[in-house]
Each structure stands twice: as C-alpha cells, then as structure tokens.
Scaffold this motif. Structure first.
Motif, PDB file in Angstrom:
ATOM      1  N   VAL A  73      27.259 -17.277 -45.759  1.00 34.02           N
ATOM      2  CA  VAL A  73      27.599 -15.858 -45.902  1.00 34.02           C
ATOM      3  C   VAL A  73      26.894 -15.272 -47.124  1.00 34.02           C
ATOM      4  N   CYS A  74      26.307 -14.099 -46.939  1.00 34.14           N
ATOM      5  CA  CYS A  74      25.670 -13.396 -48.055  1.00 34.14           C
ATOM      6  C   CYS A  74      26.699 -12.448 -48.668  1.00 34.14           C
ATOM      7  N   GLY A  75      27.584 -12.968 -49.428  1.00 35.94           N
ATOM      8  CA  GLY A  75      28.620 -12.145 -50.045  1.00 35.94           C
ATOM      9  C   GLY A  75      29.815 -12.985 -50.431  1.00 35.94           C
ATOM     10  N   ASP A  76      30.893 -12.299 -50.753  1.00 33.49           N
ATOM     11  CA  ASP A  76      32.117 -12.951 -51.202  1.00 33.49           C
ATOM     12  C   ASP A  76      32.878 -13.516 -50.003  1.00 33.49           C
ATOM     13  N   VAL A  77      33.306 -14.761 -50.109  1.00 33.92           N
ATOM     14  CA  VAL A  77      34.026 -15.414 -49.010  1.00 33.92           C
ATOM     15  C   VAL A  77      35.477 -15.705 -49.390  1.00 33.92           C
ATOM     16  N   TRP A 106       7.865 -25.739 -35.769  1.00 39.25           N
ATOM     17  CA  TRP A 106       9.014 -26.627 -35.728  1.00 39.25           C
ATOM     18  C   TRP A 106       8.675 -28.038 -36.190  1.00 39.25           C
ATOM     19  N   ARG A 107       7.404 -28.296 -36.435  1.00 43.56           N
ATOM     20  CA  ARG A 107       7.073 -29.599 -37.027  1.00 43.56           C
ATOM     21  C   ARG A 107       7.522 -29.657 -38.467  1.00 43.56           C
ATOM     22  N   CYS A 108       7.652 -28.522 -39.102  1.00 42.54           N
ATOM     23  CA  CYS A 108       8.032 -28.473 -40.518  1.00 42.54           C
ATOM     24  C   CYS A 108       9.546 -28.391 -40.624  1.00 42.54           C
ATOM     25  N   THR A 109      10.217 -29.361 -40.069  1.00 44.02           N
ATOM     26  CA  THR A 109      11.676 -29.380 -40.131  1.00 44.02           C
ATOM     27  C   THR A 109      12.118 -30.673 -40.766  1.00 44.02           C
ATOM     28  N   GLY A 110      13.280 -30.635 -41.351  1.00 40.98           N
ATOM     29  CA  GLY A 110      13.821 -31.819 -41.988  1.00 40.98           C
ATOM     30  C   GLY A 110      15.047 -31.456 -42.770  1.00 40.98           C
ATOM     31  N   PRO A 111      15.726 -32.450 -43.292  1.00 44.26           N
ATOM     32  CA  PRO A 111      16.984 -32.189 -43.972  1.00 44.26           C
ATOM     33  C   PRO A 111      16.829 -31.395 -45.248  1.00 44.26           C
ATOM     34  N   GLY A 112      15.632 -31.389 -45.832  1.00 37.22           N
ATOM     35  CA  GLY A 112      15.458 -30.699 -47.097  1.00 37.22           C
ATOM     36  C   GLY A 112      14.922 -29.293 -46.981  1.00 37.22           C
ATOM     37  N   TYR A 113      14.592 -28.846 -45.779  1.00 33.38           N
ATOM     38  CA  TYR A 113      13.989 -27.539 -45.612  1.00 33.38           C
ATOM     39  C   TYR A 113      15.049 -26.464 -45.461  1.00 33.38           C
ATOM     40  N   SER A 114      14.741 -25.266 -45.907  1.00 25.04           N
ATOM     41  CA  SER A 114      15.619 -24.118 -45.694  1.00 25.04           C
ATOM     42  C   SER A 114      14.819 -23.035 -45.008  1.00 25.04           C
ATOM     43  N   TYR A 115      15.515 -22.167 -44.300  1.00 25.45           N
ATOM     44  CA  TYR A 115      14.868 -21.141 -43.501  1.00 25.45           C
ATOM     45  C   TYR A 115      15.268 -19.786 -44.055  1.00 25.45           C
ATOM     46  N   LEU A 116      14.317 -19.069 -44.644  1.00 23.28           N
ATOM     47  CA  LEU A 116      14.605 -17.817 -45.309  1.00 23.28           C
ATOM     48  C   LEU A 116      13.759 -16.707 -44.728  1.00 23.28           C
ATOM     49  N   PRO A 117      14.289 -15.486 -44.671  1.00 26.08           N
ATOM     50  CA  PRO A 117      13.478 -14.364 -44.247  1.00 26.08           C
ATOM     51  C   PRO A 117      12.306 -14.156 -45.194  1.00 26.08           C
ATOM     52  N   LEU A 118      11.122 -13.871 -44.649  1.00 26.22           N
ATOM     53  CA  LEU A 118       9.927 -13.730 -45.472  1.00 26.22           C
ATOM     54  C   LEU A 118       9.984 -12.516 -46.372  1.00 26.22           C
ATOM     55  N   SER A 119      10.567 -11.420 -45.875  1.00 27.71           N
ATOM     56  CA  SER A 119      10.480 -10.176 -46.621  1.00 27.71           C
ATOM     57  C   SER A 119      11.780  -9.754 -47.264  1.00 27.71           C
ATOM     58  N   THR A 120      12.797 -10.615 -47.243  1.00 26.94           N
ATOM     59  CA  THR A 120      14.104 -10.197 -47.716  1.00 26.94           C
ATOM     60  C   THR A 120      14.709 -11.226 -48.640  1.00 26.94           C
ATOM     61  N   ASN A 121      15.334 -10.772 -49.699  1.00 28.50           N
ATOM     62  CA  ASN A 121      16.149 -11.639 -50.533  1.00 28.50           C
ATOM     63  C   ASN A 121      17.470 -11.835 -49.821  1.00 28.50           C
ATOM     64  N   PRO A 122      17.805 -13.065 -49.395  1.00 33.12           N
ATOM     65  CA  PRO A 122      18.973 -13.256 -48.546  1.00 33.12           C
ATOM     66  C   PRO A 122      20.286 -12.934 -49.224  1.00 33.12           C
ATOM     67  N   ARG A 123      20.308 -12.801 -50.508  1.00 37.55           N
ATOM     68  CA  ARG A 123      21.561 -12.537 -51.207  1.00 37.55           C
ATOM     69  C   ARG A 123      21.627 -11.135 -51.799  1.00 37.55           C
TER      70      ARG A 123
END
Length: 370
Positions: free
Chosen positions: A232-236, A23-40
């Motif tokens: 959302v990972c898809g059409d909205v 949690w030290r590596c947080t900030g307005p420019g960071y994004s959180y993505l699953p390591l093993s999955t393409n989120p889209r």
C-alpha cells in the motif's frame, strides 16, 4: 500497462518500446516499479487511480532450486487426496440413506468448504512452482483474498455448528430429533456462511480502497492479506485495525462457542456410566481432533508472521501447510473415528468395483458365444 524495471542490470534487456518487462529478469531480489512515478509520492486515494498498478506479481517460492520439483509433487499429491477424500464424503453422505443424521449433513458441508478453500490457493501454488511467477489482476487478487478468508472463517463456523450438534446429541438426546430438524440444519449452515461473509467483508473492502502504485510483487504464494498490505502506498493503520478486529471476532466467537459446548459436554459425560462415557466420547473424538488441529495450525501461522527470524520461503510453506492440513486430514480422521462412515465408504467402493466388473463379464460372454 505500466513499465516495471527490475534493477540496473536488467535495464538493457528491457524491451525497446518500454511497455513490457523482460521476464527473464525475475528473481527473489528484484522489485517492479513504475518507470515514471515515485511509488510512494502519489496522493490519489483508492485502488484505481492515474498511477495505480493494474496487476500483481505473485512471487511464490522463486528462491527454491531443485526442491521446487519435489515440493510440486508433494503438493499435487496432497491436493488430489484432498479432492478425492472430501468428494467421497460428500458423495456417500448424499447417496447413502443410512447417513441421514444431522452430523453427516454438517460433515459434507464442511467437506464442500474444504474443497473450495484449497482450490483458491493450491492450484496457484502449483502453477507458480512450474512457471516461477504468476500474475493476477488487482480485482482478481482481492477476489481471491476475500474468498480465501471467507471460507476459512466459514469452515470454523461450521465446526462450531458441529460442536453444538454434538452438545445437543449428548446433553439433550431425547430432544435431539426435535431440535435438529432439516430447516434448523439448513439455517445453521446458512448462518455459518453469512458469518464468514460478514467477518471478511470489512477487511477486504478497506484493503481494496487503498492505493497501490508499486512495487507490485506479492511475496507470497497467493494474495495473502498481510503480504498485499505491505504494498500500500500510504498509511495502513486503519487496515491493520480492521483486519485484526475481524480476525479476533471470528476466532473468539467460534472458539468460545466450541469451548463452551465441550465444557457442557464434559460435565454431562462425568455424570454417565463408563459405557455411556466411552460411547459419548467416541461421537466427539473426530470433531475434537479436527478442531484441535485447526486452531493449533492457525496459531503456528500467526507466530510465523510475528517472528521476524523466519525467511519468506518458510512462511509460505507454513501457510500452505495451514491451508491444506485440515482439509487433508478431515476425511481420514472422520473415516477412522466413525464406523458408519467407514462402512458406507467401503460399500460405495464395492458398488463401483461391481459396476466396473460387470461390463467386462458381459464382453467376455458375448465373445464366447460368438
């Protein structure tokens, strides 16, 4: 729990078992993505799926520096005033026998809505200003979203009921007591709550059925619908249509009824004498002021979301002001504009003061006798 990495600079600082982010590596420019999955890339439908995220991170105002402490103090004081002022209106309306008219019944219901409405968001904002970021489960996020929107619509519905109450009092004063009976008042308030629930449920239900695979950072102070929709990972398209339709229905129905009530009130006032006009206007002034502030602030929030030049921090602050402004001003406006309410609050404060002074006198008397 899934693995969320910030960026290449934080990979080396991630915990060795790759289950919990640092949690030290947080900030307005960071994004959180699953390591093993393409989120889209996932085709799984629904919020819960094999690749679905289990929580959201409420980013809040992480970009602010020293200003966060000042904003925290201002927001905390404002929240305390909201709780104190609206609680006082509820207390005096329920305990003072002189405040038994339908107007005060609707007023303390509005104060109750304002307290819950602000309590769904402002405590989260205060916590975020202290700790930097908050996490919330997916289910908790949508529950917060639903309650926040429903109470916003319910508040406007109660303002509409109050406008109708003013219309009956001014345009049909002889029939006012027959129309605004206690069952009728309860039915009107229940209708306002039902209207808020019906207008909110479709939008939140459709949003909850969507698939969220990451990133999971909500760039807002709470689970704001438009900010969550961007994840959302898809059409909205359907989400946008349903949300816009619900908002239009809620605003148009309440706005048209309020406007119609005041047009009829204005026509009736024009037929009165000068003294009667002033008296009639005095009964409507507080409600008309609250309605004007509520709808004008809603327009400012809508513009801030549609204009792309505003930074995220400004949009969050505008949203907080919108959420807190009307509940903050309601007790002040009604107390200043309404003599009966002002006198009732003063009598209540005097009773509290007397109750606090009497035990002190008893203690002094006992001490003297001994």
């Amino acid at each position: 729990m899934k693995v969320f990495l910030t960026d290449l600079m934080c990979i080396g600082e991630t915990s060795s078992n790759l289950k919990i982010p640092d949690w030290r590596c947080t900030g307005p420019g960071y994004s959180y993505l699953p390591l093993s999955t393409n989120p889209r890339s996932s085709l799984v439908n629904g919020t819960q799926g094999p690749d679905a995220i289990t929580f959201f991170i409420i980013e809040g105002l992480v970009g602010l520096g020293k200003e966060k402490l000042l904003l925290f103090v201002i927001l905390l004081l404002g929240y305390m005033i909201i709780l104190g002022g609206n609680s006082m209106i509820i207390f005096v309306a329920l305990t003072d026998s002189k405040l038994n008219s339908p107007m005060y019944f609707f007023l303390y219901n509005l104060s109750f809505v304002d307290i819950i409405y602000t309590s769904t968001t402002i405590p989260n904002m205060l916590s975020g200003l202290l700790v930097g970021m908050n996490t919330i489960s997916v289910q908790g996020c949508f529950l917060q979203m639903h309650v926040f929107i429903q109470l916003a619509v319910t508040g406007r519905a109660i303002l509409t009921v109050m406008a109708y109450d003013r219309y009956v009092a001014i345009c049909n004063p002889l029939r006012y007591a027959c129309i605004m009976t206690k069952p009728a008042r309860v039915l009107l308030v229940a209708g306002a709550w039902s209207f808020g629930a019906l207008c909110t449920l479709p939008a939140t239900s459709v949003a909850f059925q969507q698939f969220y695979c990451g990133p999971n950072v909500v760039k807002h102070g709470w689970c704001d619908p438009s900010s969550v929709r961007r994840l959302v990972c898809g059409d909205v398209t359907v989400d946008n249509i349903v949300a816009l339709s619900c908002a239009i229905v809620a605003l148009l129905i309440t706005g048209v009824f309020i406007l119609t009530s005041y047009i009829l009130i204005a026509v009736s006032i024009l037929r009165m004498g000068v003294v009667q006009r002033l008296k009639a206007f005095g009964t409507c002034a507080a409600h008309l002021t609250v309605v004007s502030i509520s709808y004008s602030s809603a327009s400012c929030v809508y513009i801030s979301y549609r204009v792309g030049n505003f930074p995220p921090e400004v949009r969050i602050i505008v949203s907080v002001l919108y959420a807190a402004l009307t509940p903050f001003l309601n007790p002040m406006i009604y107390s200043l504009k309404n003599k009966e309410l002002r006198e009732s609050i003063w009598r209540t404060l005097m009773r509290f003061r007397s109750a606090a002074v009497l035990p002190t006198k008893d203690v002094n008397t006992v001490t003297t006798l001994s």
